[in-house]
Design a protein around this motif. Structure first.
Motif, short mmCIF file in Angstrom:
data_model
loop_
_atom_site.label_atom_id
_atom_site.label_comp_id
_atom_site.label_asym_id
_atom_site.label_seq_id
_atom_site.Cartn_x
_atom_site.Cartn_y
_atom_site.Cartn_z
N VAL A 1 -5.20 10.56 6.48
CA VAL A 1 -4.28 10.00 5.48
C VAL A 1 -5.07 9.60 4.24
N LYS A 2 -4.35 9.39 3.17
CA LYS A 2 -4.88 8.76 1.96
C LYS A 2 -4.14 7.43 1.78
N VAL A 3 -4.89 6.36 1.62
CA VAL A 3 -4.30 5.03 1.48
C VAL A 3 -4.77 4.45 0.15
N THR A 4 -3.81 4.03 -0.66
CA THR A 4 -4.12 3.41 -1.95
C THR A 4 -3.32 2.13 -2.08
N ALA A 5 -3.84 1.20 -2.87
CA ALA A 5 -3.13 -0.05 -3.11
C ALA A 5 -2.08 0.15 -4.19
N GLN A 6 -0.96 -0.52 -4.06
CA GLN A 6 0.08 -0.45 -5.08
C GLN A 6 -0.38 -1.16 -6.34
N TYR B 1 0.83 -1.20 0.00
CA TYR B 1 0.00 0.00 0.00
C TYR B 1 0.87 1.25 0.00
N ASN B 2 0.26 2.36 -0.42
CA ASN B 2 0.86 3.69 -0.35
C ASN B 2 0.08 4.53 0.65
N ILE B 3 0.79 5.25 1.50
CA ILE B 3 0.16 6.13 2.49
C ILE B 3 0.66 7.55 2.27
N GLU B 4 -0.28 8.48 2.19
CA GLU B 4 0.04 9.90 2.13
C GLU B 4 -0.57 10.58 3.34
N ILE B 5 0.27 11.14 4.19
CA ILE B 5 -0.20 11.80 5.41
C ILE B 5 -0.66 13.21 5.05
N LEU B 6 -1.91 13.50 5.35
CA LEU B 6 -2.48 14.81 5.03
C LEU B 6 -2.23 15.84 6.13
N SER B 7 -2.14 15.39 7.37
CA SER B 7 -1.89 16.30 8.49
C SER B 7 -1.26 15.51 9.63
N ASP B 8 -0.20 16.07 10.22
CA ASP B 8 0.43 15.45 11.38
C ASP B 8 0.38 16.37 12.60
N GLU B 9 -0.63 17.24 12.64
CA GLU B 9 -0.81 18.15 13.78
C GLU B 9 -1.23 17.36 15.00
N ILE B 10 -0.66 17.70 16.15
CA ILE B 10 -0.92 16.94 17.37
C ILE B 10 -1.58 17.83 18.42
N TYR B 11 -2.14 17.19 19.43
CA TYR B 11 -2.66 17.86 20.61
C TYR B 11 -2.35 16.98 21.81
N HIS B 12 -2.48 17.54 23.01
CA HIS B 12 -2.13 16.82 24.24
C HIS B 12 -3.41 16.50 25.01
N GLN B 13 -3.54 15.24 25.41
CA GLN B 13 -4.72 14.79 26.16
C GLN B 13 -4.26 13.93 27.32
N THR B 14 -4.37 14.49 28.53
CA THR B 14 -4.01 13.78 29.76
C THR B 14 -2.62 13.17 29.65
N GLY B 15 -1.67 13.96 29.22
CA GLY B 15 -0.29 13.51 29.14
C GLY B 15 0.07 12.77 27.87
#
Length: 572
Positions: A511-516, A487-501
């Motif tokens: 992400v977008k996931v497509t088959a090779q 498979y191919n993975i394209e990450i659209l956003s890697d923004e994070i937040y903090h939740q209880t540590g």
């Protein structure tokens, strides 16, 4: 002193109000005096609870402070970037510092201080595990996390349960189940491909949670032990929400009540599967007669062995909930970070893809198929050592759990100028401190000639070291294998937040996931020749070295076409 003064101020104000005459000239109302008495009683109970803080200080306490008044202390730091706060406190006060967590006095120590002063206590069942009461009620009294561990009679119960569970999760036992794990992951990737085709994108986090949950449930209960209507639900999120909620069980009306409902449903599953195992044994259809002798963990735990009698229904239920919680908190979160780190670093993307495709070629050439590729060569811990290094490095940089909470029953001298931990105080062991010293760079090569276990503590410390660590590492490696070979993975956003540590991705990592496909290979061959020509120029070499202004696009071939990898470079 800080806590006592902050608590007495509102109580004194209420007591003073009871003696004040109101505007009409009448004396105070009866409810005012009653409220003052209740407040004074509550203050007395709190002062009694904090008696260790005000004991005569004939010994020096570790450096630090009590944080905000009114019992808040440093609790608010648990809601933000906990790792960054702990690191700043270590830089300010040293390897051990005093703080206040959830209104309780505590001392946070680094791993070196733990090894020198506290590991011996932990190994002799004198380092008491510390968890919120609602959390303990949800996981159960038999969960390994809550039991005293180590030598002696106090740690006997923990040793029995951990040895029995550990025997069912050894590398040799898990290797029989690895092809099934690969099938589960491939199915989830196909679901992500379908969601991408339908909606234009998907979220990686729910699928990682579902992978972990399905693997654990099938390992424990068997493929027939999962009810279809609940199999599709993400009960892992319900459990996580319930574990940090107030322990109020009102069914569907509260987060804790919903989590307890899931617990009761799993209890029913365990009872049903154990009854089925007993019936099969009476009929002579033992699971040992199945191909490869594979047995569910439930079947193995129910039997007597050299480590003791079989587990009871309650013990097996608590074990199942513990495995689900540990998998959700460690493996599923690490899968997302592993995807992010490999996606960001194209050099490691290429190395791991080449390694995993070589494994796939071996499977295609072997009569045993998939089962042959997961047998590690002699002298190696994994058939894909570079992928294992990437897993260790991801766990070092993004350990899901920053601290391990315990309490001490006797005063502990930390030596030197670090002071003494009074009896009854909490102790927070900073698990990620040793690994963060190595720097923020993603460099799995650092683990080639050194053991990661002494510096990467994602699976805990001491006798409470995670019993499912082998399963977690196998899942991460098989996740890489499934992704990089199919498979191919394209990450659209890697923004994070903090939740209880915890550091979590917003939107569950879109992400977008497509088959090779064979077309990917054809396109890749054309772009590879252009990339090779451009990379030979001084301008391209300078840009690559600076790491700016370039967008690296990787195109992977399908399983049945060659083993080369192509990269193309273009202006961003």
């Amino acid at each position: 002193r800080e806590i006592s003064s902050s608590l007495m101020l509102p109580t004194w104000a209420l007591l003073g109000r009871s003696a004040v005459v109101d505007r009409s000239g009448d004396t105070h109302k009866p409810w005012t005096g009653l409220l003052s008495i209740c407040s004074a009683s509550a203050l007395g109970l709190l002062l009694l609870q904090y008696w260790p803080v005000w004991q005569p200080r004939w010994k020096k306490l570790p450096p630090g402070n009590s944080g905000w008044p009114f019992l808040i202390g440093h609790t608010l730091n648990l809601l933000g970037d906990l790792g960054a706060w702990l690191q700043s406190m270590h830089e300010r006060y040293g390897p051990a510092f005093r703080c206040c967590i959830c209104g309780m006095p505590a001392v946070c120590v680094d791993c070196d201080t733990y090894d020198r002063c506290l590991a011996k206590l932990d190994g002799s069942a004198q380092f008491v595990p510390l968890w919120p009461s609602g959390f303990q009620a949800l996981l159960g009294d038999n969960a390994l996390q809550f039991l005293l561990a180590g030598s002696g009679q106090r740690g006997a119960r923990h040793r029995r349960l951990k040895r029995k569970v550990g025997d069912a999760l050894t590398v040799n036992e898990l290797r029989k189940f690895l092809p099934r794990i690969e099938e589960i992951m491939d199915r989830e990737f196909k679901d992500m491909v379908a969601e991408t085709a339908r909606d234009g994108q998907t979220s990686l986090m729910p699928h990682c949670m579902r992978i972990v949950k399905t693997v654990i449930l099938e390992l424990v209960l068997g493929p027939d032990g999962i009810r279809a209507e609940e199999y599709q639900q993400d009960t892992s999120k319900i459990l996580l929400d319930g574990m940090i909620a107030a322990p109020i069980d009102l069914g569907r009306c509260t987060a804790y009540g919903r989590a307890m409902t899931v617990r009761r449903n799993y209890h029913r599953d365990v009872e049903r599967q154990r009854a089925a195992a007993v019936k099969a044994a009476l009929q002579g259809a033992l699971e040992s007669e199945k191909p490869d002798g594979w047995q569910t963990i439930l079947t193995r735990l129910a039997k007597d062995c050299e480590h003791g009698a079989g587990l009871s229904i309650e013990e097996m239920q608590d074990m199942l909930i513990s495995l689900l919680f540990g998998g959700s908190l460690t493996t599923a979160e690490t899968m997302q970070w592993l995807t992010c780190e490999v996606y960001r670093h194209t050099d490691w993307f290429e190395r791991l893809t080449k390694e995993q495709r070589n494994l796939r070629d071996q499977a295609d050439a072997s009569p045993a198929g998939l089962k042959s590729i997961w047998a590690a060569p002699e002298g190696k811990r994994s058939p894909c050592p570079e992928s294992l290094l990437a897993c260790y490095e991801t766990l070092r940089l993004h350990c899901p759990i920053d601290v391990l909470l315990r309490s001490v029953e006797e005063p502990v001298d930390l030596g030197g100028d670090l002071g003494t931990i009074p009896a009854g105080w909490w102790v927070a062991v900073h698990l990620t401190e040793r690994g963060k010293k190595l720097g923020p760079e993603f460099n799995p090569d650092r683990w080639i000639d050194r053991a990661a276990a002494s510096e990467v503590h994602a699976f805990g410390l001491g006798p409470h070291f995670c019993v499912g660590r082998h399963l977690a590492l196998w899942e991460l490696q098989i996740f890489l294998h499934t992704w990089l070979t199919r498979y191919n993975i394209e990450i659209l956003s890697d923004e994070i937040y903090h939740q209880t540590g915890l550091k979590r991705f917003k939107g569950g990592m879109p992400v977008k996931v497509t088959a090779q496909t064979p077309e990917d290979l054809c396109t890749g061959e054309e772009e590879r020749s252009e990339s090779s020509r451009l990379s030979e120029t001084p301008e391209a070499a300078t840009l690559l070295k600076q790491g700016s202004g370039l967008s690296i696009t990787t195109t992977l071939p399908s399983v049945n076409f060659g083993s080369e990898i192509s990269c193309s470079s273009s202006d961003n």
